[in-house]
Write a protein that holds these residues in place. Structure first.
Motif, PDB file in Angstrom:
ATOM      1  N   GLU A 195       0.802  -1.221   0.000  1.00 15.43           N
ATOM      2  CA  GLU A 195       0.000   0.000   0.000  1.00 15.43           C
ATOM      3  C   GLU A 195       0.837   1.275   0.000  1.00 15.43           C
ATOM      4  OE1 GLU A 195      -0.424  -2.396   2.319  1.00 15.43           O
ATOM      5  OE2 GLU A 195      -2.529  -3.045   2.365  1.00 15.43           O
ATOM      6  N   LYS A 196       1.940   1.272   0.749  1.00 14.97           N
ATOM      7  CA  LYS A 196       2.706   2.515   0.888  1.00 14.97           C
ATOM      8  C   LYS A 196       3.384   2.956  -0.420  1.00 14.97           C
ATOM      9  CE  LYS A 196       4.446   0.815   4.754  1.00 14.97           C
ATOM     10  NZ  LYS A 196       5.232   0.645   6.011  1.00 14.97           N
TER      11      LYS A 196
ATOM     12  N   GLN B  13       2.325   6.353  -2.619  1.00 11.69           N
ATOM     13  CA  GLN B  13       3.270   7.363  -3.103  1.00 11.69           C
ATOM     14  C   GLN B  13       3.117   7.547  -4.610  1.00 11.69           C
ATOM     15  OE1 GLN B  13       7.248   7.167  -1.606  1.00 11.69           O
ATOM     16  NE2 GLN B  13       8.090   8.522  -3.164  1.00 11.69           N
TER      17      GLN B  13
ATOM     18  N   GLN C   6       7.032   7.719   1.302  1.00 13.93           N
ATOM     19  CA  GLN C   6       7.519   6.876   2.387  1.00 13.93           C
ATOM     20  C   GLN C   6       8.704   7.571   3.036  1.00 13.93           C
ATOM     21  OE1 GLN C   6       7.256   2.742   0.216  1.00 13.93           O
ATOM     22  NE2 GLN C   6       7.462   2.390   2.418  1.00 13.93           N
TER      23      GLN C   6
ATOM     24  N   THR D 128       9.907   4.588   6.923  1.00 17.39           N
ATOM     25  CA  THR D 128       9.262   3.689   5.954  1.00 17.39           C
ATOM     26  C   THR D 128       7.743   3.798   5.941  1.00 17.39           C
ATOM     27  OG1 THR D 128       9.002   1.658   7.302  1.00 17.39           O
ATOM     28  CG2 THR D 128      11.157   2.024   6.269  1.00 17.39           C
ATOM     29  N   ASN D 129       7.170   4.663   6.776  1.00 15.68           N
ATOM     30  CA  ASN D 129       5.721   4.872   6.770  1.00 15.68           C
ATOM     31  C   ASN D 129       5.367   6.010   5.818  1.00 15.68           C
ATOM     32  OD1 ASN D 129       4.716   3.035   8.985  1.00 15.68           O
ATOM     33  ND2 ASN D 129       6.245   4.186  10.121  1.00 15.68           N
ATOM     34  N   LEU D 130       4.109   6.020   5.389  1.00 16.51           N
ATOM     35  CA  LEU D 130       3.663   7.080   4.499  1.00 16.51           C
ATOM     36  C   LEU D 130       3.417   8.356   5.288  1.00 16.51           C
ATOM     37  CD1 LEU D 130       2.717   7.248   1.347  1.00 16.51           C
ATOM     38  CD2 LEU D 130       0.508   7.709   2.410  1.00 16.51           C
TER      39      LEU D 130
ATOM     40  N   ASN E 256       1.421  11.731   9.252  1.00 12.40           N
ATOM     41  CA  ASN E 256       1.579  10.292   9.009  1.00 12.40           C
ATOM     42  C   ASN E 256       0.622   9.395   9.808  1.00 12.40           C
ATOM     43  OD1 ASN E 256       4.804  10.118  10.809  1.00 12.40           O
ATOM     44  ND2 ASN E 256       2.747  10.284  11.635  1.00 12.40           N
TER      45      ASN E 256
ATOM     46  N   LEU F  78      -4.248   3.031   5.186  1.00 14.04           N
ATOM     47  CA  LEU F  78      -4.316   3.029   3.734  1.00 14.04           C
ATOM     48  C   LEU F  78      -5.197   1.892   3.238  1.00 14.04           C
ATOM     49  CD1 LEU F  78      -0.547   3.654   2.884  1.00 14.04           C
ATOM     50  CD2 LEU F  78      -2.419   5.312   2.780  1.00 14.04           C
TER      51      LEU F  78
END
Length: 343
Positions: free
Chosen positions: A139-140, A144, A151, A155-157, A164, A168
């Motif tokens: 998903e991330k 993007q 990200q 490493t998270n959106l 953040n 998602l």
């Protein structure tokens, strides 16, 4: 025509309460497969064997459903009403990740995704599939590619518009919809998320070693946690929000509109002594409808025992001692560790 449909689709998503929406192609993340392979080859997935088992689908969304022509990515805000880092100061109480303090987001988010999907079918036909976290969908990277955010180094959106604190969801469709421009990185020289991690789970910016991540250790990891990592858990008994909470982009965080994401009082700083004595039936009753329920009583009480040992509160020594002969050997091991530290 499709531009008009895409605009109407995004308007409907906003009406349903989504913080943001965007569209990309199923093949928009060609680099994902290689990155996933590198992650798995290094063993950074830990005990999450399913990541290796379904790499073909996870690394290539187009292979998951070859008929799909567009992927609609949706972001749902769950911004907390308080600062999650404050809970770490109350060592006799458990810190539970913000996302798990109320209803299981999988159920809530999937219901809204299905509502959006029904709207799209009624407006334009085609076929759809909706996915929320449990399917082999990255998903991330897709979010993007769809322009929702990027990200970050954790490493998270994250996004300049909503921070953040987001869930998602993905809506795959056979309709060919216009694509949005991908978002680029805006982290700059900031390393706040990397610096705050208590267990040094980030080998480098934009890389995560799940085997050292507190969220993984308290949720996915079965059996005893490595002794060298137990102190770093602090009083975190389910998940960890440190790298999310410290991100400066959260000054633009969007308030959670969905009431089902507002924290339950009994899941905001619950007393460790109260949680430690839960048997299986009491555990299931207390966490009914919560994502916490899926890890089971034994793993949860194991986490509570580590928190007892990290509390520094000698009044909790008897609580730990009461679990030293628990039927579950991992709980008993954690309890003995806690008792020794409190003694």
């Amino acid at each position: 025509m499709n531009e008009t449909l895409a605009a109407a689709l995004k308007a409907e998503a906003a009406r349903l309460g989504f913080a943001a929406s965007g569209i990309c192609a199923p093949d928009a993340i060609p680099e994902a497969a290689g990155r996933l392979a590198t992650f798995v080859e290094a063993g950074r997935q830990g005990q999450m064997g399913w990541m290796a088992e379904r790499m073909h689908w996870r690394g290539n969304p187009a292979a998951l459903w070859p008929e799909a022509r567009s992927v609609v990515m949706l972001a749902e805000s769950y911004t907390p009403e308080d600062n999650p880092l404050d809970a770490l100061d109350h060592r006799d109480r458990g810190a539970i990740s913000v996302y798990a303090r109320h209803r299981d987001y999988h159920d809530v988010l999937k219901k809204k995704l299905k509502a959006l999907g029904r709207w799209l079918l009624a407006e334009a036909g085609g076929e759809i599939k909706v996915f929320v976290d449990t399917a082999p969908v990255m998903e991330k990277p897709l979010a993007q590619a769809a322009g929702l955010g990027w990200q970050g180094k954790h490493t998270n959106l994250l996004s300049r518009d909503f921070g953040n604190w987001v869930f998602l969801g993905a809506l795959f469709t056979t309709l060919d919809l216009p694509r949005d421009a991908a978002e680029r990185d805006h982290c700059g020289s900031c390393t706040a998320c990397l610096d705050i991690c208590p267990t040094q789970a980030f080998p480098a910016p934009f890389q995560l070693d799940a085997r050292r991540c507190i969220s993984y250790l308290t949720i996915e990891h079965k059996g005893p946690v490595d002794v060298g990592l137990r102190e770093g858990l602090g009083n975190r008994i389910y998940g960890c929000d440190d790298c999310l909470a410290v991100c400066p982009w959260n000054k633009f965080a969007v308030e959670a509109r969905e009431a089902k994401y507002h924290a339950r009082p009994d899941l905001t700083g619950p007393a460790l002594a109260e949680l430690a004595v839960l048997d299986d039936a009491a555990f299931r009753a207390r966490f009914s409808g919560s994502p916490i329920k899926r890890i089971g009583r034994d793993r949860f009480v194991r986490n509570v025992c580590y928190a007892l040992g990290n509390s520094g509160d000698p009044r909790l020594r008897d609580v730990a001692q009461g679990l030293c002969e628990d039927a579950d050997p991992t709980v008993a091991d954690a309890a003995r560790w806690a008792f020794a530290r409190l003694s």
